[in-house]
Design an enzyme around this catalytic site. Sequence first.
Site, PDB file in Angstrom:
ATOM      1  CB  CYS A  33      26.977 -40.900  -1.782  1.00 37.13           C
ATOM      2  SG  CYS A  33      25.717 -40.843  -0.483  1.00 37.13           S
ATOM      3  CB  CYS A  87      24.379  -9.702  16.820  1.00 37.93           C
ATOM      4  SG  CYS A  87      25.518  -9.811  18.216  1.00 37.93           S
ATOM      5  N   GLY A 141       5.453 -43.276   8.999  1.00 40.39           N
ATOM      6  CA  GLY A 141       4.653 -42.053   8.924  1.00 40.39           C
ATOM      7  C   GLY A 141       3.206 -42.381   8.603  1.00 40.39           C
ATOM      8  CG  ASN A 183      -3.183 -33.880  11.501  1.00 44.22           C
ATOM      9  OD1 ASN A 183      -3.044 -34.403  12.583  1.00 44.22           O
ATOM     10  ND2 ASN A 183      -2.295 -33.023  11.015  1.00 44.22           N
TER      11      ASN A 183
END
Lengths: 546, 698
Positions: B489, B185, B36, B68
């Site tokens: 986990c 719906c 990132g 950004n």
Amino acid sequence: MSTTGESQDIEQATSAVTDAPDNKTRRYDRQLRLWAASGQSALESSRILVLSSSATATAILKNLVLPGIGHFTLLDSAIATAADAGNNFFLNAQESIGKPRAKEALPLLRELNDSVDGEAVLTDVKELLKTEEGRETIRSFSLVIAHNLDKDVLDELAGLLWADLTNPPLIAVRSAGFLAEFYTQFHEHCVSQPHTDGTPSLRITRPFPELLQWARELDFDNVDPTTHAHIPFVVILVRAVDEWRAKHDDRLPITPAEKNDFKAQVRAMKRKLDEENFDEAEAQAWRVWFEPAVPSEIAALFTLPPLEAPASSTKTGADLPPSPNPAFHALLRTLNTFVGSPGGPGCLPLSAALPDMRTDTESYVKLQNLYRDRARKEKEHFTELLTDIFPNVAQEINEEELDTFLKNSHQLRVLRGRKWGEWDKDKAAVVESLQISPRETGTHLALTALSTLLSQTPDGSSVTVDALRAEVHALVGKDVELPEEAELAIGELARSPTAELPNTAAFLGGMVAQEAIKMITRQYVPVNGYCVVDLIDSTTGVVGTP
Amino acid sequence: MSGFDAARNGRSAHAKAVLGPELYARLADTKVLLVGAGGIGCELLKNIVLTGFGHITLLDLDTIDLSNLNRQFLFRKKDVKQSKAMVAAKTASAFNPNVKITPIHGNIKEPHFDIAWFKQFDIVMNALDNLDARRHVNKMCMAANVPLVESGTAGYLGQVQPILKDRTECFDCVPKPTPKTFPVCTIRSTPSQPIHCIVWAKSYLLPQLFGEDEDTGGELDEAEKQGENAQEIAALRKEQTAFKAVRAALRSSESQGQGPSAAKMVFDKVFQSDILNLLSMEDMWCTRAPPTPLDFDAIVNHSFVLQKRADAGSPNGVHTNGQTSNGASAADASNATQENGANGASSSMAGASSSSAAKLKDQKSLSLKDSLELFVSSTERLAARVRAGEDTISFDKDDDDTLDFVTAAANLRSAAYGIPGKSRWEVKEMAGNIIPAIATTNAIIAGLIVLQALHLLRKSYNALRNVHVQFRPNLPLSTIRTSLPNPNCGVCRDAYTEIQCDPFRVTLSEVVEGILGSGEGDEDGTGSREVSVYEGQRVLSDPDWDDNNERTLESLNVTRGKFLTIVDEDGEWGTIQVGVGVLPLNHPVDGPALILPAPLPKPPRKPKPSTPTSAPVEPPTSVKRPAPDDDDDIVPLAKRPRTNDDIVSLAKRSRTNGDLDKSDLVTPSKKRKLDEDGLLLLETADETLEDVEVIEIE
């Protein structure tokens, strides 16, 4: 992209409607969602003086230039060293070595945002402090931030800025290795948008006529089932309180037993077990016994003693005690008058904001309109009072400030500050703090000791564990035994007395800029006291709160 | 000592003093993966370059947007639309010539970023903004046993979590909230909140008109099975077929120059015919307020009046939009709706929506006519793009045409249903899932990430801390010691291993038997035992169902970067996750198709559990149908005859593979296993799985 003549016409015709945001709004989109246009405009009109262009100082400044302050001045006479080049991202690495640090950093900081104005002044702050012209320059900024300033110079600067109520606040930052602290010096800081999630009163126990009328006239027993299951909880509670008072000499439920009875009464209004609006009413029943006319924190503001103006202070208004925030105090006084006013509701003004609730759109919008209309009427009343008492303020204040103040009248904040270094003179308080918060207080004392030693030998050659410990003892008294935490801090500082670590700088850059933004925007509640940072353990704590 | 060395020494003097010469020297050889290059990523890249890390691989799939620039400080205006990873690497490299930064413009979930690839790093740092990618990196780090520092921010809040397999909780040890969903719906015929209308415009109308030409009947089939109102579904099906005509009109060049005919066609269809169609089912509107069909021409010439609600009975003009002429912007009503916390505005917007005087341009409310005009103009703009050759257009909050379209369509629909409208500003936040973001929080978090990374690299595990940046002036940071992994986990408690193979040549049973090994000694696995094998949500085999065993991994779509999950039938051994990697480059062409790990994995032995939890916890990849509460009917115990419900779901699948014996799809033993694990049979709607016989489980 090809468009037909027709669609271009449509685009032109609707461009006034669509109003796609300009580039500035786009750039600032994510932060506008936090502090809104009012916060942004406060930022854009701010002028910030930064003393030093160290890694920490430029990291702080980076986080202020990016969101768009108006102007900054880097005041620094230092020449960039190899160590600077290694830890300061806002220098041209090796190329900057040997050149004036502030001048090297300036273009790289300005490059971050072309709408921010900045300058580098290659003078030592000591020089400015010597002349009245220089002192006036310092006072002309909206905020002063100093990093690792010499102890004596910092004392003098703090004294200068404390001398008048209208002088700018000062944020003093000290750091070495993994340890750091910062302190904001201000006389008084008033916040009308603290963003503290405080819930405004819904007037359940003090319903205004239109709300009471709805609750009384609604035929709970004979409306159709769908409507019954969508009566807003506010209306249910107003009705329940009305009925309770009729049966209990106009009193509200007080004892735990009475409160349970009241909840039972709400439950009994249910037609079917699964009517969630009634469950919600029961869950919100606390509002019935916890909706003071004026919350105690706000009542305390009404009786706040006036600030003691330093002898040198200029006056701020004939009809108000001296304050850096005369308009806020005028509003606060008016608020007090409003609460006691015969034409008013007998409590804080109504906020038009409604919480989420289980109801249908029609009822929600109806309720919203009732609250909005009522809030508008009360605002009119408030404005009349303000015009009456403080005609000048009434004329100058803008609509938005007034709305913000009224909307947040249940969570207004007034913080009183203290002069930098004042706390340390109160030995008893410091020694007590050393027992309650040994790590934070110990680190604060060690940093103070370090700055004393560095003002004697700037290269750090005199900094030893013994020398630091002796300085700390000089601060708290010779016979005070230092806790282990203080010894650890002393050891850490002796190990790296002048090291400026990029991650500490980055962290402080975020923390200090955040405080600066709070001060400038007058939104959110700033730290009041010494915020001590220990990044070995990734902890922070605050000591010396006034 | 040369001048350069002197300078180099000088520039690292501070870091050495604090980190100590030993750790500092190691940093130059440390390989970091930074995932990132956004808000946290930019800050983090700067910090790790300055700290002295020598080898940095920076990965991001995104390009730079103007919004950004208020925090992602390695980017300038001139870089907009460029790759974040490339630009960030270039800007940061200039600072320190001793650092090698390798930028990758790509998605971390691509198959070649497999376990072997992750293993080359000494530490991974996550600077991601989405749950899916964060979970993926977490799992890969568990598989590759690489330390990870995980992080995230939202406005003034943020957190940092150091993760090391078997030492600390992993990202998935604490369940994460799943995104909110709405019944079909509610979105398609009975909205009651602005968010319902926004979701409808963004995820239904926009794709219907400008997305891929696909049959979305599947969604309705699903909804019908879930027991949503059959009559409503029938009406929605009718609505569906009429879309073909308007899609065609939008793409036809003949519609150009004839006025806003295509846009008006769309308008008439969705805001008039479709609503009339729904209104014709009177049953639907006995207990709720019916919508009002909108009239294009009447709105344009200011003569349109929304019908007054039969039951509104409001004394003072509740539906301002409806009861006043719609041409003038209903400013009063919109002021009220701006503060409407009931309708999905997040609390973070409290500040943004509070001001009236200093309102931003796109914070102002739209009148019915404003919305109509914006609808026409944005529809025309989108249609022009499609005609100019753009294949499909999907919602992007930074694409003005789509944002305008969604804003306009959502507001028109809200008007029809008597729901308060939302400004373009608010729609952007709600439709774009925007989280406020500022430079300061990212700077704080990025500083903390490196500190935790240093603890991990120094192996000072006692110093590891989970840190939260919180909203308390007296205590800005909350710091807590890390916890041990959650024993239940489903991600970090599995035993991970890796094979190198040619998926075209190796079969499922070769892999499974190979991994289980002989069970002799400590290094040769657990020995053969009864297991079920999964890939993600798919069951590939179990003890009584071996049809896939002799098929190649490739034919089962188990390829590089994926995991085979081997679950012990009796729950006595821990689960094994087998990462699929490729053969080494120098592997002889006629060499074996499979290289097993050495030693073979030996997961911990467990006492026979009462409630095994070893199943994968991947989020569902497709619409799923939870079984009714009475699950004995749908997941029978062993050897019980299959019920009708099972036949229905199986029959559907069997159409894709005619020669398959249905009874082999769900074996009794698997049902028993599923039952024990609390797993239920589910529908699958995932097209890509059609050539493989699978059952989705949860």
